[in-house]
Design a protein around this motif. Structure first.
Motif, PDB file in Angstrom:
ATOM      1  N   PRO A  39       0.846  -1.210   0.000  1.00 43.63           N
ATOM      2  CA  PRO A  39       0.000   0.000   0.000  1.00 43.63           C
ATOM      3  C   PRO A  39       0.876   1.254   0.000  1.00 43.63           C
ATOM      4  N   ALA A  40       0.498   2.219  -0.830  1.00 42.20           N
ATOM      5  CA  ALA A  40       1.331   3.405  -1.026  1.00 42.20           C
ATOM      6  C   ALA A  40       0.821   4.595  -0.212  1.00 42.20           C
ATOM      7  N   THR A  41       1.493   5.717  -0.388  1.00 41.01           N
ATOM      8  CA  THR A  41       1.255   6.919   0.422  1.00 41.01           C
ATOM      9  C   THR A  41      -0.201   7.350   0.444  1.00 41.01           C
ATOM     10  N   ASP A  42      -0.879   7.256  -0.693  1.00 38.81           N
ATOM     11  CA  ASP A  42      -2.246   7.782  -0.803  1.00 38.81           C
ATOM     12  C   ASP A  42      -3.304   6.693  -0.645  1.00 38.81           C
ATOM     13  N   TYR A  43      -2.901   5.531  -0.174  1.00 37.11           N
ATOM     14  CA  TYR A  43      -3.800   4.384  -0.068  1.00 37.11           C
ATOM     15  C   TYR A  43      -5.069   4.728   0.704  1.00 37.11           C
ATOM     16  N   HIS A  44      -4.942   5.455   1.812  1.00 37.54           N
ATOM     17  CA  HIS A  44      -6.094   5.728   2.675  1.00 37.54           C
ATOM     18  C   HIS A  44      -6.955   6.890   2.169  1.00 37.54           C
ATOM     19  N   LEU A  45      -6.585   7.464   1.017  1.00 35.35           N
ATOM     20  CA  LEU A  45      -7.449   8.469   0.396  1.00 35.35           C
ATOM     21  C   LEU A  45      -8.584   7.810  -0.387  1.00 35.35           C
ATOM     22  N   PHE A  46      -8.476   6.514  -0.630  1.00 34.96           N
ATOM     23  CA  PHE A  46      -9.500   5.792  -1.378  1.00 34.96           C
ATOM     24  C   PHE A  46     -10.565   5.246  -0.414  1.00 34.96           C
ATOM     25  N   THR A  47     -11.752   5.024  -0.932  1.00 33.12           N
ATOM     26  CA  THR A  47     -12.820   4.476  -0.106  1.00 33.12           C
ATOM     27  C   THR A  47     -12.479   3.054   0.321  1.00 33.12           C
ATOM     28  N   ASP A  48     -13.116   2.600   1.396  1.00 34.10           N
ATOM     29  CA  ASP A  48     -12.909   1.226   1.854  1.00 34.10           C
ATOM     30  C   ASP A  48     -13.228   0.236   0.736  1.00 34.10           C
ATOM     31  N   GLU A  49     -14.341   0.506   0.034  1.00 34.50           N
ATOM     32  CA  GLU A  49     -14.754  -0.379  -1.052  1.00 34.50           C
ATOM     33  C   GLU A  49     -13.700  -0.407  -2.151  1.00 34.50           C
ATOM     34  N   ALA A  50     -13.132   0.760  -2.500  1.00 31.63           N
ATOM     35  CA  ALA A  50     -12.121   0.819  -3.554  1.00 31.63           C
ATOM     36  C   ALA A  50     -10.860   0.072  -3.146  1.00 31.63           C
ATOM     37  N   ARG A  51     -10.475   0.212  -1.880  1.00 31.47           N
ATOM     38  CA  ARG A  51      -9.272  -0.491  -1.423  1.00 31.47           C
ATOM     39  C   ARG A  51      -9.467  -2.000  -1.499  1.00 31.47           C
ATOM     40  N   ASP A  52     -10.630  -2.476  -1.072  1.00 34.22           N
ATOM     41  CA  ASP A  52     -10.911  -3.910  -1.163  1.00 34.22           C
ATOM     42  C   ASP A  52     -10.926  -4.368  -2.622  1.00 34.22           C
ATOM     43  N   ARG A  53     -11.547  -3.568  -3.467  1.00 36.73           N
ATOM     44  CA  ARG A  53     -11.666  -3.935  -4.880  1.00 36.73           C
ATOM     45  C   ARG A  53     -10.298  -3.997  -5.551  1.00 36.73           C
ATOM     46  N   PHE A  54      -9.399  -3.129  -5.159  1.00 39.61           N
ATOM     47  CA  PHE A  54      -8.063  -3.114  -5.757  1.00 39.61           C
ATOM     48  C   PHE A  54      -7.398  -4.481  -5.600  1.00 39.61           C
ATOM     49  N   TRP A  55      -7.527  -5.085  -4.418  1.00 41.08           N
ATOM     50  CA  TRP A  55      -6.877  -6.375  -4.160  1.00 41.08           C
ATOM     51  C   TRP A  55      -7.666  -7.547  -4.727  1.00 41.08           C
ATOM     52  N   GLN A  56      -8.961  -7.410  -4.871  1.00 41.57           N
ATOM     53  CA  GLN A  56      -9.802  -8.543  -5.261  1.00 41.57           C
ATOM     54  C   GLN A  56     -10.042  -8.640  -6.766  1.00 41.57           C
ATOM     55  N   THR A  57      -9.834  -7.544  -7.485  1.00 42.50           N
ATOM     56  CA  THR A  57     -10.143  -7.503  -8.917  1.00 42.50           C
ATOM     57  C   THR A  57      -9.074  -8.212  -9.740  1.00 42.50           C
ATOM     58  N   GLU A  58      -9.502  -8.923 -10.790  1.00 42.38           N
ATOM     59  CA  GLU A  58      -8.581  -9.409 -11.810  1.00 42.38           C
ATOM     60  C   GLU A  58      -8.533  -8.346 -12.901  1.00 42.38           C
ATOM     61  N   TRP A  59      -7.520  -7.504 -12.840  1.00 40.07           N
ATOM     62  CA  TRP A  59      -7.360  -6.412 -13.788  1.00 40.07           C
ATOM     63  C   TRP A  59      -6.829  -6.940 -15.114  1.00 40.07           C
ATOM     64  N   ARG A  60      -7.204  -6.300 -16.210  1.00 36.85           N
ATOM     65  CA  ARG A  60      -6.745  -6.731 -17.529  1.00 36.85           C
ATOM     66  C   ARG A  60      -5.825  -5.671 -18.135  1.00 36.85           C
ATOM     67  N   ILE A  61      -4.693  -6.102 -18.669  1.00 37.95           N
ATOM     68  CA  ILE A  61      -3.749  -5.189 -19.304  1.00 37.95           C
ATOM     69  C   ILE A  61      -4.317  -4.747 -20.649  1.00 37.95           C
ATOM     70  N   THR A  62      -4.423  -3.439 -20.871  1.00 40.46           N
ATOM     71  CA  THR A  62      -5.064  -2.905 -22.070  1.00 40.46           C
ATOM     72  C   THR A  62      -4.040  -2.651 -23.182  1.00 40.46           C
ATOM     73  N   PRO A  63      -4.511  -2.503 -24.425  1.00 43.76           N
ATOM     74  CA  PRO A  63      -3.604  -2.204 -25.545  1.00 43.76           C
ATOM     75  C   PRO A  63      -2.927  -0.837 -25.431  1.00 43.76           C
ATOM     76  N   GLN A  64      -3.371   0.010 -24.529  1.00 45.43           N
ATOM     77  CA  GLN A  64      -2.750   1.322 -24.339  1.00 45.43           C
ATOM     78  C   GLN A  64      -1.500   1.244 -23.466  1.00 45.43           C
ATOM     79  N   SER A  65      -1.033   0.044 -23.182  1.00 45.90           N
ATOM     80  CA  SER A  65       0.130  -0.165 -22.332  1.00 45.90           C
ATOM     81  C   SER A  65       1.419  -0.121 -23.154  1.00 45.90           C
TER      82      SER A  65
END
Length: 334
Positions: free
Chosen positions: A187-213
């Protein structure tokens, strides 16, 4: 010398990076997968920071205008030396005129063509890495093109041995869970600026790498992350691995060509020990973040250090044995 016969966009000369200039706005650049480059250099008896060719678009072909030993690391791909198959992650020797072709990878994203003695391009700010955004380093600060000739420093001829790929040697149980790449992050410096739901979602989501990478950053697709309230941050220094969240709410993981400064909220930082795994993930790959702390992040470098130390020892023993056998072999042939 070697001559580039076939290449696509964005294949470049890279070493381990350009350090000590971020305060002047100059990023590190360097290999996206520094572990693969280190393995190639160790196999060939090169210096750790010798430059190689990073390939991210295929096919790629070079002709050896001088004899030289080489190793292709980073990927599992079809490699061809003048019609003869060669193995990735192993040392081979090419004679004058032979052509090495690297086909699209079956596994992995970026290949590294490492050559005995390294690719000899000018040092710019202490590095041979190509900085595409700045237009310097490597070969005139640009991607390689067909017809380019690269000087190679040269070294003793060798062949017949190789390395166990890091994906095998450093395998973890989570690496086999449904083709999802798991990255440990703090967790980084601004971690606690996000909502509880967003913080949980960050760890639980299977993120997909986009073609804009690209080499600057990997943009991820998933349900947006939200802040507790709108906020403006002062610019701060950025290093590879930082996970920023722009206003749209979808994370960006900074990579080798990361900006030197930015102001988006930082939710986490991918640990150094796992950045090579992300560099070898293709567009469309699903990734998941696993929370760890600073001590765990530091400790995660130990298996990598041990892997490289074991490889150095194996190569030293093999090359030493080969030198001792050489006079006997010559006498027998005579």
């Amino acid at each position: 010398m070697i001559t580039v016969l076939e290449t696509s966009a964005l294949n470049t000369v890279q070493d381990l990076g350009r350090f000590g200039y971020r305060q002047f706005g100059v990023g590190t650049s360097g290999a996206m997968d520094p572990l693969a480059l280190q393995v190639g250099n160790i196999l060939l008896g090169n210096q750790p920071d010798d430059a190689g060719i990073e390939i991210q678009t295929y096919p790629f072909a070079v002709r050896f205008d001088a004899a030289g030993s080489f190793a292709v690391t980073g990927v599992d791909a079809v490699l061809d030396l003048d019609g003869h198959p060669v193995l990735p992650w192993s040392v081979e020797h090419a004679v004058v005129g032979q052509v090495l072709t690297v086909g699209p990878p079956r596994r992995g994203a970026r290949a590294y063509v490492c050559i005995a003695g390294g690719v000899d391009v000018p040092l710019v700010l202490g590095s041979r890495s190509t900085q595409l955004r700045g237009g310097f380093g490597g070969l005139s600060g640009r991607p390689l093109e067909a017809g380019d000739r690269l000087k190679i420093a040269g070294g003793p001829a060798s062949s017949g041995y190789g390395a166990l790929p890091p994906a095998v040697a450093l395998s973890r149980p989570c690496d086999h869970e449904g083709n999802v790449v798991t990255l440990r992050a703090i967790p980084a410096t601004d971690y606690h600026l996000f909502t509880d739901e967003a913080r949980d979602r960050f760890w639980q989501t299977e993120w997909r790498i986009t073609p804009q990478s690209d080499r600057v950053g990997y943009r991820l697709k998933g349900e947006p992350l939200t802040l507790q309230r709108p906020i403006e941050l002062r610019s701060y220094g950025i290093v590879p691995g930082i996970v920023q969240v722009p206003p749209a709410g979808e994370p960006i993981v900074q990579m080798a060509d990361a900006n030197t400064a930015g102001g988006y909220p930082r939710i986490a930082g991918v640990i150094e020990a796992d950045l090579w795994r992300l560099a070898q993930a293709r567009i469309g790959t699903r990734i998941r973040f696993e929370e760890c702390d600073h001590h765990q992040g530091v400790a995660a470098m130990q298996p990598i250090a041990s892997y490289l130390d074991d490889l150095r020892m194996m190569v030293a023993l093999y090359r030493g044995s080969a030198r001792r056998r050489a006079p006997l072999t010559s006498g027998a042939q005579a």
